[in-house]
Write a protein that holds these residues in place. Structure first.
Motif, mmCIF file in Angstrom:
data_model
loop_
_atom_site.group_PDB
_atom_site.id
_atom_site.type_symbol
_atom_site.label_atom_id
_atom_site.label_comp_id
_atom_site.label_asym_id
_atom_site.label_seq_id
_atom_site.Cartn_x
_atom_site.Cartn_y
_atom_site.Cartn_z
ATOM 1 N N THR A 181 0.614 -1.227 0.144
ATOM 2 C CA THR A 181 0.035 -0.086 -0.149
ATOM 3 C C THR A 181 0.847 1.274 0.172
ATOM 4 O O THR A 181 1.896 1.392 0.630
ATOM 5 N N ASN A 182 0.520 2.205 -0.826
ATOM 6 C CA ASN A 182 1.005 3.717 -0.886
ATOM 7 C C ASN A 182 2.595 3.310 -1.361
ATOM 8 O O ASN A 182 3.461 4.158 -0.894
ATOM 9 N N GLU A 183 3.012 2.527 -2.166
ATOM 10 C CA GLU A 183 4.380 2.344 -2.745
ATOM 11 C C GLU A 183 4.299 3.011 -4.049
ATOM 12 O O GLU A 183 4.905 2.195 -4.956
ATOM 13 N N ASP A 184 3.757 4.189 -3.940
ATOM 14 C CA ASP A 184 3.639 5.113 -5.467
ATOM 15 C C ASP A 184 5.104 5.668 -5.508
ATOM 16 O O ASP A 184 5.839 5.628 -4.552
ATOM 17 N N PHE A 185 5.603 6.021 -6.791
ATOM 18 C CA PHE A 185 7.030 6.307 -7.117
ATOM 19 C C PHE A 185 6.930 7.801 -7.220
ATOM 20 O O PHE A 185 6.073 8.233 -7.849
ATOM 21 N N GLN A 186 8.114 8.329 -6.942
ATOM 22 C CA GLN A 186 8.375 9.794 -7.113
ATOM 23 C C GLN A 186 9.822 9.901 -7.067
ATOM 24 O O GLN A 186 10.763 9.232 -6.763
ATOM 25 N N ILE A 187 10.106 11.146 -7.640
ATOM 26 C CA ILE A 187 11.561 11.667 -7.709
ATOM 27 C C ILE A 187 11.519 12.572 -6.700
ATOM 28 O O ILE A 187 10.473 13.717 -6.248
ATOM 29 N N GLN A 188 12.499 12.886 -5.681
ATOM 30 C CA GLN A 188 12.321 13.710 -4.638
ATOM 31 C C GLN A 188 13.997 14.062 -4.290
ATOM 32 O O GLN A 188 14.805 13.622 -4.647
ATOM 33 N N TYR A 189 14.097 15.003 -3.449
ATOM 34 C CA TYR A 189 15.215 15.692 -3.045
ATOM 35 C C TYR A 189 15.750 14.451 -1.623
ATOM 36 O O TYR A 189 15.018 13.783 -1.352
ATOM 37 N N ASP A 190 17.021 14.646 -1.590
ATOM 38 C CA ASP A 190 17.534 13.795 -0.578
ATOM 39 C C ASP A 190 16.631 13.539 0.770
ATOM 40 O O ASP A 190 16.557 12.836 1.380
ATOM 41 N N GLY A 191 16.279 14.745 1.246
ATOM 42 C CA GLY A 191 15.734 15.134 2.677
ATOM 43 C C GLY A 191 14.294 14.446 2.400
ATOM 44 O O GLY A 191 13.396 14.307 3.487
ATOM 45 N N GLY A 192 13.533 13.966 1.241
ATOM 46 C CA GLY A 192 12.238 13.275 1.281
ATOM 47 C C GLY A 192 11.361 14.288 0.710
ATOM 48 O O GLY A 192 10.115 14.011 0.420
ATOM 49 N N THR A 193 11.590 15.595 0.358
ATOM 50 C CA THR A 193 10.639 16.748 -0.444
ATOM 51 C C THR A 193 10.482 16.241 -1.847
ATOM 52 O O THR A 193 11.430 16.294 -2.608
ATOM 53 N N ALA A 194 9.139 15.878 -2.200
ATOM 54 C CA ALA A 194 8.907 15.603 -3.681
ATOM 55 C C ALA A 194 9.043 16.580 -4.632
ATOM 56 O O ALA A 194 8.531 17.757 -4.103
ATOM 57 N N CYS A 195 9.663 16.471 -5.576
ATOM 58 C CA CYS A 195 9.703 17.219 -6.655
ATOM 59 C C CYS A 195 9.199 16.837 -7.968
ATOM 60 O O CYS A 195 9.150 17.465 -9.010
ATOM 61 N N SER A 196 8.611 15.778 -8.061
ATOM 62 C CA SER A 196 7.691 15.060 -9.184
ATOM 63 C C SER A 196 6.306 14.778 -8.759
ATOM 64 O O SER A 196 6.159 14.557 -7.405
ATOM 65 N N GLU A 197 5.332 14.634 -9.566
ATOM 66 C CA GLU A 197 4.176 13.983 -9.405
ATOM 67 C C GLU A 197 4.586 12.727 -9.125
ATOM 68 O O GLU A 197 5.354 11.985 -9.364
#
Length: 108
Positions: free
Chosen positions: A32-48
């Motif tokens: 559950t909730n293992e959707d994929f994203q590109i993020q900064y090293d600290g965990g802040t998402a920068c992609s949809e």
């Protein structure tokens, strides 16, 4: 790590990414909730988000475009690929990611 941190006084601006899942014969199974994203090293998402069923759990080769997400600019952090929670434990194949980005020199 997709893109290394740019150094002091600079930030990476994510413009998008081409993602290719090279299906290996056994589909990945994500929780559950293992959707994929590109993020900064600290965990802040920068992609949809890429929904797990559309990318991670695909039963064939798939190309996917990751759109940028409006987010804060974070100085000197790398870009990385991540699932939202947990890790995919079963399945095989390879994911290839081509990132489009620019390096911004921050104002002081």
């Amino acid at each position: 790590t997709l893109v290394a941190a740019p150094g002091a006084g600079k930030a990476l601006i994510f413009h998008g990414a081409e993602v290719f899942l090279d299906y290996g014969g056994t589909a990945f199974v994500a929780g559950t909730n293992e959707d994929f994203q590109i993020q900064y090293d600290g965990g802040t998402a920068c992609s949809e988000l890429a929904l797990q069923a559309n990318l991670i759990e695909a039963g064939a080769d798939v190309y996917y475009w990751m759109n940028p997400k409006q987010s804060v600019i974070i100085a000197n952090e790398e870009l990385e690929a991540a699932t939202i929670t947990g890790n995919v434990a079963t399945g095989n194949g390879a994911m290839k990611i081509k990132c489009f980005y620019s390096v911004l020199t921050l104002q002081t």
